[in-house]
Design an enzyme around this catalytic site. Structure first.
Site, PDB file in Angstrom:
ATOM      1  N   ASP A 281      43.594  36.151  45.887  1.00  0.00           N
ATOM      2  CA  ASP A 281      44.469  35.631  44.933  1.00  0.00           C
ATOM      3  C   ASP A 281      45.247  34.458  45.747  1.00  0.00           C
ATOM      4  O   ASP A 281      45.519  34.162  46.601  1.00  0.00           O
ATOM      5  CB  ASP A 281      45.636  36.803  44.672  1.00  0.00           C
ATOM      6  CG  ASP A 281      46.227  36.486  43.408  1.00  0.00           C
ATOM      7  OD1 ASP A 281      45.778  35.730  42.528  1.00  0.00           O
ATOM      8  OD2 ASP A 281      47.314  37.363  43.104  1.00  0.00           O
TER       9      ASP A 281
ATOM     10  N   ASN B  87      40.233  39.996  34.179  1.00  0.00           N
ATOM     11  CA  ASN B  87      40.377  38.434  34.119  1.00  0.00           C
ATOM     12  C   ASN B  87      39.818  37.634  32.894  1.00  0.00           C
ATOM     13  O   ASN B  87      40.100  36.405  32.499  1.00  0.00           O
ATOM     14  CB  ASN B  87      39.561  37.628  35.339  1.00  0.00           C
ATOM     15  CG  ASN B  87      40.437  37.782  36.541  1.00  0.00           C
ATOM     16  OD1 ASN B  87      39.985  38.293  37.511  1.00  0.00           O
ATOM     17  ND2 ASN B  87      41.647  37.902  36.362  1.00  0.00           N
TER      18      ASN B  87
HETATM   19  C1  IPE Z   1      43.300  39.874  40.944  1.00  0.00           C
HETATM   20  O1  IPE Z   1      44.063  38.692  40.851  1.00  0.00           O
HETATM   21  C2  IPE Z   1      42.080  39.720  40.560  1.00  0.00           C
HETATM   22  C3  IPE Z   1      41.100  38.879  41.643  1.00  0.00           C
HETATM   23  C4  IPE Z   1      41.501  38.532  42.620  1.00  0.00           C
HETATM   24  C5  IPE Z   1      39.632  38.813  41.157  1.00  0.00           C
HETATM   25  P1  IPE Z   1      44.790  38.494  39.637  1.00  0.00           P
HETATM   26  O2  IPE Z   1      45.438  36.999  39.932  1.00  0.00           O
HETATM   27  O3  IPE Z   1      43.912  38.514  38.397  1.00  0.00           O
HETATM   28  O4  IPE Z   1      45.747  39.599  39.342  1.00  0.00           O
HETATM   29  P2  IPE Z   1      47.098  39.658  38.676  1.00  0.00           P
HETATM   30  O5  IPE Z   1      46.785  39.218  37.167  1.00  0.00           O
HETATM   31  O6  IPE Z   1      48.146  38.880  39.219  1.00  0.00           O
HETATM   32  O7  IPE Z   1      47.647  40.975  38.891  1.00  0.00           O
HETATM   33  C1  IPE Z   2      42.459  34.428  42.515  1.00  0.00           C
HETATM   34  O1  IPE Z   2      43.251  33.513  42.077  1.00  0.00           O
HETATM   35  C2  IPE Z   2      41.197  34.060  41.714  1.00  0.00           C
HETATM   36  C3  IPE Z   2      40.751  35.020  40.494  1.00  0.00           C
HETATM   37  C4  IPE Z   2      41.549  35.869  40.036  1.00  0.00           C
HETATM   38  C5  IPE Z   2      39.499  34.922  39.842  1.00  0.00           C
HETATM   39  P1  IPE Z   2      44.379  33.140  40.704  1.00  0.00           P
HETATM   40  O2  IPE Z   2      43.348  32.247  39.848  1.00  0.00           O
HETATM   41  O3  IPE Z   2      44.774  34.512  40.168  1.00  0.00           O
HETATM   42  O4  IPE Z   2      45.396  32.281  41.296  1.00  0.00           O
HETATM   43  P2  IPE Z   2      46.897  32.590  40.931  1.00  0.00           P
HETATM   44  O5  IPE Z   2      47.284  33.829  41.087  1.00  0.00           O
HETATM   45  O6  IPE Z   2      46.881  32.167  39.488  1.00  0.00           O
HETATM   46  O7  IPE Z   2      47.671  31.590  41.920  1.00  0.00           O
HETATM   47 MG    MG Z   3      46.171  35.424  40.709  1.00  0.00          MG
END
Ligand code: IPE
Ligand code: IPE
Ligand code: MG
EC number: 2.5.1.-
Length: 249
Positions: free
Chosen positions: A29, A77
Site C-alpha cells: 500500500d 479496487n
Molecule cells: C489494499 O489496499 C489492496 C491492495 C494493496 C491491492 P487499498 O489501498 O485498496 O486498501 P484500503 O482501501 O485503503 O483499505
Molecule cells: C497500493 O497503493 C496499490 C493498489 C491498491 C493497487 P494505493 O494505490 O492504494 O496507494 P495509496 O493508498 O492511494 O497511497
Molecule cells: Mg491504498
C-alpha cells in the site's frame, strides 16, 4: 478437569521464538501517496510499485522465504476510477510479460489467488500461461492476489462445501479446519506466518482473513515503492523476535 482435547499443534511454530517465516504476505500500500508526495500522477507510484515487487520478490528468495504472497488488486479496487484500473491492468500485463523468463530461470512457481478469471481475456490467458510454465518449479513460490477478496474466497469455499455435502461426497460431521482449508484458494500453501502492510494503514482490507488467524502482523510506515530488500530483512528480524503462542504458553 476439563476434558476438551487439545487442538492439534499448528504447523509453522512451536510456541517459541518465531525464527524464520516460511510464508510472508504483503499488503503493498502507499503507491498513490508516494506519487502525490512527488507531485506525480498516481500511475507513477504504481510503476515504482512494480519495481519494488521485482526487488522484494528477489530479496525474499535470497532471504530463504518459501512463499511470498503479494496483494496486487483487491475485489474492492474496481471502485477506483476506470482510468486507474486500466493503468493497473496495463502494469500487470507488462509485469507478466517481462518477468516470466526470470521466474522460469530462477525456478520460481507462480500461483494466483482471487477471481483472476474476471480480468480481461488476454490477461487470463497470460496468467494461466505463466502459472502453467512454472507449475513444476522447485524453488520459491510467488503468489499474486488478483481480484482477491477474502470474504468472497471464504463464501466460495462454503458454497463448495455445501454442494459437496448435498451431493453426498462430504459428511458435514467430518468438516474441520483442515478440511475447510482444502476449499480455499491457498489450499496448497504453507500456513501464513507473517503479514506485512506498508504505508502506515492498520487494517487487513479483506486480505487472507482466515489465513491470518495466527499470523504475526507487522505495520510499517514505509510506502510500498520505497520498500526493498533491507526493509524486508528488517521485517524478518522483527518477526524473528516474536513469541508465537497459538493459544498455548
Ligand atoms: C489494499 O489496499 C489492496 C491492495 C494493496 C491491492 P487499498 O489501498 O485498496 O486498501 P484500503 O482501501 O485503503 O483499505
Ligand atoms: C497500493 O497503493 C496499490 C493498489 C491498491 C493497487 P494505493 O494505490 O492504494 O496507494 P495509496 O493508498 O492511494 O497511497
Ligand atoms: Mg491504498
Amino acid at each position: 478437569m476439563i476434558s476438551r482435547p487439545a487442538p492439534a499443534p499448528l504447523a509453522g511454530g512451536d510456541g517459541g521464538i518465531a525464527g524464520a517465516p516460511r510464508h510472508v504476505a504483503i499488503i503493498m500500500d502507499g503507491n498513490g501517496r508516494w506519487a502525490k508526495a512527488r507531485r506525480l500522477p498516481r500511475i507513477a507510484g504504481h510503476r515504482q510499485g512494480v519495481e519494488a515487487v521485482r526487488k522484494v520478490s528477489r530479496a525474499a528468495r535470497e532471504l530463504g522465504i518459501e512463499v511470498l504472497t503479494l496483494y496486487a488488486f483487491s475485489s474492492e479496487n474496481w471502485r477506483r476510477p476506470p482510468a486507474e484500473v486500466s493503468d493497473l491492468m496495463g502494469l500487470l500485463r507488462r509485469f507478466l510479460r517481462n518477468e516470466v523468463e526470470e521466474l522460469v530461470r530462477e525456478g520460481v512457481r507462480l500461483r494466483v489467488i482471487g477471481d483472476y478469471r474476471a480480468l480481461s481475456p488476454d490477461l487470463v490467458e497470460m496468467v494461466e500461461d505463466v502459472v502453467e510454465r512454472t507449475r513444476d518449479a522447485e524453488g520459491a513460490t510467488l503468489v499474486i492476489a488478483l481480484n482477491y477478496g477474502s470474504q468472497r474466497e471464504i463464501l466460495a469455499a462454503a458454497r463448495r462445501v455445501a454442494e459437496a455435502a448435498r451431493d453426498g461426497v462430504l459428511n458435514p460431521d467430518t468438516l474441520d479446519e483442515a478440511v475447510f482449508e482444502t476449499f480455499l484458494d491457498t489450499h496448497d500453501l504453507p500456513p501464513l506466518d507473517l503479514m506485512i502492510r506498508t504505508s502506515g494503514e492498520q487494517r487487513l482490507s479483506n486480505f487472507l482473513l482466515w489465513q491470518a488467524a495466527y499470523a504475526e502482523l507487522l505495520f510499517v510506515d514505509t510506502l510500498w515503492p520505497d520498500f526493498d530488500g533491507a526493509t524486508l530483512a528488517a521485517a524478518l528480524s522483527s518477526y524473528g523476535m516474536r513469541h508465537r503462542r497459538f493459544g498455548g504458553l
